[in-house]
Design a protein around this motif. Structure first.
Motif, PDB file in Angstrom:
ATOM      1  N   MET A 144       9.802 -12.163   0.523  1.00 11.66           N
ATOM      2  CA  MET A 144       8.889 -12.353   0.001  1.00 11.66           C
ATOM      3  C   MET A 144       8.121 -13.113  -0.840  1.00 11.66           C
ATOM      4  O   MET A 144       7.662 -14.502  -0.042  1.00 11.66           O
ATOM      5  CB  MET A 144       8.103 -10.883   0.456  1.00 11.66           C
ATOM      6  CG  MET A 144       6.346 -11.391   0.100  1.00 11.66           C
ATOM      7  SD  MET A 144       5.455  -9.614   0.911  1.00 11.66           S
ATOM      8  CE  MET A 144       3.777 -10.663  -0.121  1.00 11.66           C
ATOM      9  N   LYS A 145       8.427 -13.586  -1.974  1.00 14.17           N
ATOM     10  CA  LYS A 145       8.885 -14.410  -3.153  1.00 14.17           C
ATOM     11  C   LYS A 145       6.965 -14.547  -3.092  1.00 14.17           C
ATOM     12  O   LYS A 145       6.826 -15.660  -3.317  1.00 14.17           O
ATOM     13  CB  LYS A 145       9.942 -15.445  -2.092  1.00 14.17           C
ATOM     14  CG  LYS A 145      10.407 -15.682  -2.437  1.00 14.17           C
ATOM     15  CD  LYS A 145      11.834 -16.682  -2.456  1.00 14.17           C
ATOM     16  CE  LYS A 145      12.996 -16.414  -2.049  1.00 14.17           C
ATOM     17  NZ  LYS A 145      13.915 -17.843  -1.748  1.00 14.17           N
ATOM     18  N   ALA A 146       6.464 -13.307  -3.361  1.00 15.00           N
ATOM     19  CA  ALA A 146       4.859 -13.739  -3.610  1.00 15.00           C
ATOM     20  C   ALA A 146       4.645 -13.840  -4.756  1.00 15.00           C
ATOM     21  O   ALA A 146       5.452 -13.198  -5.832  1.00 15.00           O
ATOM     22  CB  ALA A 146       4.091 -12.561  -2.382  1.00 15.00           C
ATOM     23  N   GLY A 147       3.583 -13.727  -4.757  1.00 14.45           N
ATOM     24  CA  GLY A 147       2.997 -13.876  -6.746  1.00 14.45           C
ATOM     25  C   GLY A 147       1.996 -12.176  -6.709  1.00 14.45           C
ATOM     26  O   GLY A 147       1.244 -12.051  -5.998  1.00 14.45           O
ATOM     27  N   GLY A 148       1.829 -11.950  -7.837  1.00 12.84           N
ATOM     28  CA  GLY A 148       1.157 -11.185  -7.985  1.00 12.84           C
ATOM     29  C   GLY A 148       0.005 -10.100  -9.883  1.00 12.84           C
ATOM     30  O   GLY A 148       1.257 -10.462 -10.609  1.00 12.84           O
ATOM     31  N   THR A 149      -1.433 -10.243  -9.309  1.00 16.73           N
ATOM     32  CA  THR A 149      -1.297  -9.374 -10.457  1.00 16.73           C
ATOM     33  C   THR A 149      -2.406  -8.705 -10.710  1.00 16.73           C
ATOM     34  O   THR A 149      -2.292  -7.616  -8.988  1.00 16.73           O
ATOM     35  CB  THR A 149      -2.478 -11.195 -11.552  1.00 16.73           C
ATOM     36  OG1 THR A 149      -2.651 -10.036 -12.799  1.00 16.73           O
ATOM     37  CG2 THR A 149      -3.929 -11.742 -10.521  1.00 16.73           C
ATOM     38  N   SER A 150      -2.907  -7.754 -11.644  1.00 17.39           N
ATOM     39  CA  SER A 150      -3.690  -6.477 -11.418  1.00 17.39           C
ATOM     40  C   SER A 150      -4.952  -6.709 -12.358  1.00 17.39           C
ATOM     41  O   SER A 150      -4.911  -7.400 -13.213  1.00 17.39           O
ATOM     42  CB  SER A 150      -2.955  -5.227 -11.591  1.00 17.39           C
ATOM     43  OG  SER A 150      -2.330  -5.507 -12.971  1.00 17.39           O
ATOM     44  N   SER A 151      -5.752  -6.129 -12.060  1.00 19.04           N
ATOM     45  CA  SER A 151      -7.150  -5.285 -12.842  1.00 19.04           C
ATOM     46  C   SER A 151      -6.905  -4.066 -12.947  1.00 19.04           C
ATOM     47  O   SER A 151      -5.326  -3.522 -12.566  1.00 19.04           O
ATOM     48  CB  SER A 151      -8.551  -5.634 -12.010  1.00 19.04           C
ATOM     49  OG  SER A 151      -8.406  -5.271 -11.047  1.00 19.04           O
ATOM     50  N   VAL A 152      -7.870  -2.870 -13.371  1.00 16.26           N
ATOM     51  CA  VAL A 152      -7.425  -1.553 -14.110  1.00 16.26           C
ATOM     52  C   VAL A 152      -7.379  -1.151 -12.390  1.00 16.26           C
ATOM     53  O   VAL A 152      -6.475  -0.515 -12.164  1.00 16.26           O
ATOM     54  CB  VAL A 152      -8.545  -0.950 -15.047  1.00 16.26           C
ATOM     55  CG1 VAL A 152      -8.488   0.513 -14.748  1.00 16.26           C
ATOM     56  CG2 VAL A 152      -8.585  -1.291 -15.487  1.00 16.26           C
ATOM     57  N   ASN A 153      -8.314  -1.578 -11.347  1.00 13.81           N
ATOM     58  CA  ASN A 153      -7.849  -0.950 -10.272  1.00 13.81           C
ATOM     59  C   ASN A 153      -7.540  -1.066  -9.591  1.00 13.81           C
ATOM     60  O   ASN A 153      -7.108  -0.415  -8.347  1.00 13.81           O
ATOM     61  CB  ASN A 153      -9.837  -0.626  -9.849  1.00 13.81           C
ATOM     62  CG  ASN A 153     -10.351   0.269 -11.241  1.00 13.81           C
ATOM     63  OD1 ASN A 153      -9.894   1.616 -11.509  1.00 13.81           O
ATOM     64  ND2 ASN A 153     -11.033   0.095 -11.483  1.00 13.81           N
TER      65      ASN A 153
END
Length: 82
Positions: free
Chosen positions: A1-10
């Protein structure tokens, strides 16, 4: 897949990657613990092998490759209202 990821608290946000290469950014809701993602918005170009980082309000998806051409693009996803 080689995707990028990030997040917030929820929420978690996953963009790009795939075969074929994608422009999508999907949101994963941590509170529902569900494998179903919701479309959040597109990246400016299809790419994979890139990085992502974020803060409380925005996620940044940077670099990557659409086949053999490296990108210097940075896309910002606004998740401050999520």
């Amino acid at each position: 897949m080689k995707a990028g990821g990030t997040s917030s608290v929820n929420y978690g946000y996953v963009g790009g990657g795939g075969n074929p290469i994608m422009t999508s950014v999907d949101r994963i809701d941590y509170s529902s613990d569900s494998p179903t993602a919701t479309a959040k918005g597109p990246l400016s170009a299809a790419r994979y092998n890139f990085s992502a980082a974020g803060n409380a309000n925005y996620g940044y998806f940077a670099g990557g490759s659409p086949w053999t051409t490296a990108r210097s693009t940075v896309d910002r996803v606004d998740y401050s209202s999520d």
